[in-house]
Every structure is written in C-alpha cells, then in structure tokens.
Write a protein that holds these residues in place. Structure first.
Motif, short mmCIF file in Angstrom:
data_model
loop_
_atom_site.label_atom_id
_atom_site.label_comp_id
_atom_site.label_asym_id
_atom_site.label_seq_id
_atom_site.Cartn_x
_atom_site.Cartn_y
_atom_site.Cartn_z
N LEU A 96 85.73 -25.04 90.97
CA LEU A 96 86.72 -26.08 90.67
C LEU A 96 88.15 -25.60 90.91
O LEU A 96 89.02 -26.38 91.27
CB LEU A 96 86.55 -26.53 89.21
N LEU A 124 76.35 -20.28 90.94
CA LEU A 124 75.91 -21.46 90.19
C LEU A 124 74.40 -21.65 90.30
O LEU A 124 73.72 -21.91 89.30
CB LEU A 124 76.65 -22.69 90.71
N ILE A 136 76.87 -20.26 84.61
CA ILE A 136 77.08 -21.61 85.12
C ILE A 136 78.50 -22.08 84.83
O ILE A 136 79.18 -22.64 85.71
CB ILE A 136 76.04 -22.59 84.52
N ALA A 155 81.16 -22.67 87.83
CA ALA A 155 81.68 -24.03 88.03
C ALA A 155 83.21 -24.06 87.96
O ALA A 155 83.86 -24.73 88.77
CB ALA A 155 81.08 -24.97 86.98
#
Length: 108
Positions: A48, A19, A40, A44
C-alpha cells in the motif's frame, strides 16, 4: 498518480510474495498463525505504501517485512520455505537498490 518504475515493480513483487507466504502460513495446519497475521499486515502495508502515503515510509515497512519474513523462516511450520526465501531475496534487492548502495542505471 503512481509512476511504475522497475524499482516499484520489484517492491510490489516482493510484497506480494510476502503476502502470499503469510496467507499460506495462516491456512497451514500446525502453522504459526501469529507470525502469519503479522506478516500479512506488514506486507499489505508495504504494498500500500507504493500507492498512497502512509505514516511510515516504504523503507521502514520494507525492513519490517524483512524482519517478519526472517522470523517466519525460522518459526518453521508445515509450509514450504521457497516462497519465504524468494520474498526475502526480492525485498532485500529492493532495499539495496532504494538506498542506492548499488547503482544500476535505468533501475534507480
């Protein structure tokens, strides 16, 4: 509830490095912004996936993050390559340990 094992921490560290690399790639002048945006998004989602269920598993997102990092490594630009290589190494180690190709007692 999330159980924090060493395997989860290794994955989160690798995702965080990916990231950060994607953010640096976006902020750099003359960098490849499309690769940065994809990096990105995938990183992410990878982070998550450790905390909430996502439609794809964390292994699939780990492979996608590795592919995005390798493309970013060869795409070049004005960003350094140290964080990219570190993220590739950490996520590759996580991938090997998750698939139990190497078994280390206490980690997997």
């Amino acid at each position: 509830m999330v159980t924090f094992t060493l395997l989860v921490l290794i994955g989160v560290i690798g995702g965080a490095l990916a990231l950060v690399d994607g953010i640096w790639r976006l902020r750099a002048r003359g960098g490849n912004t499309i690769v940065g945006v994809i990096e990105i998004i995938v990183a992410a989602l990878f982070i998550l996936s450790f905390f909430v269920p996502v439609p794809w598993g964390s292994v699939v997102l780990g492979v996608a993050t590795l592919i995005a990092l390798v493309v970013a490594l060869f795409a070049g630009g004005r960003t350094g390559r140290g964080v990219t290589i570190a993220a590739i190494v950490v996520i590759a180690i996580w991938f090997v340990l998750v698939n139990r190709w190497i078994v280390i007692p206490g980690i997997n």
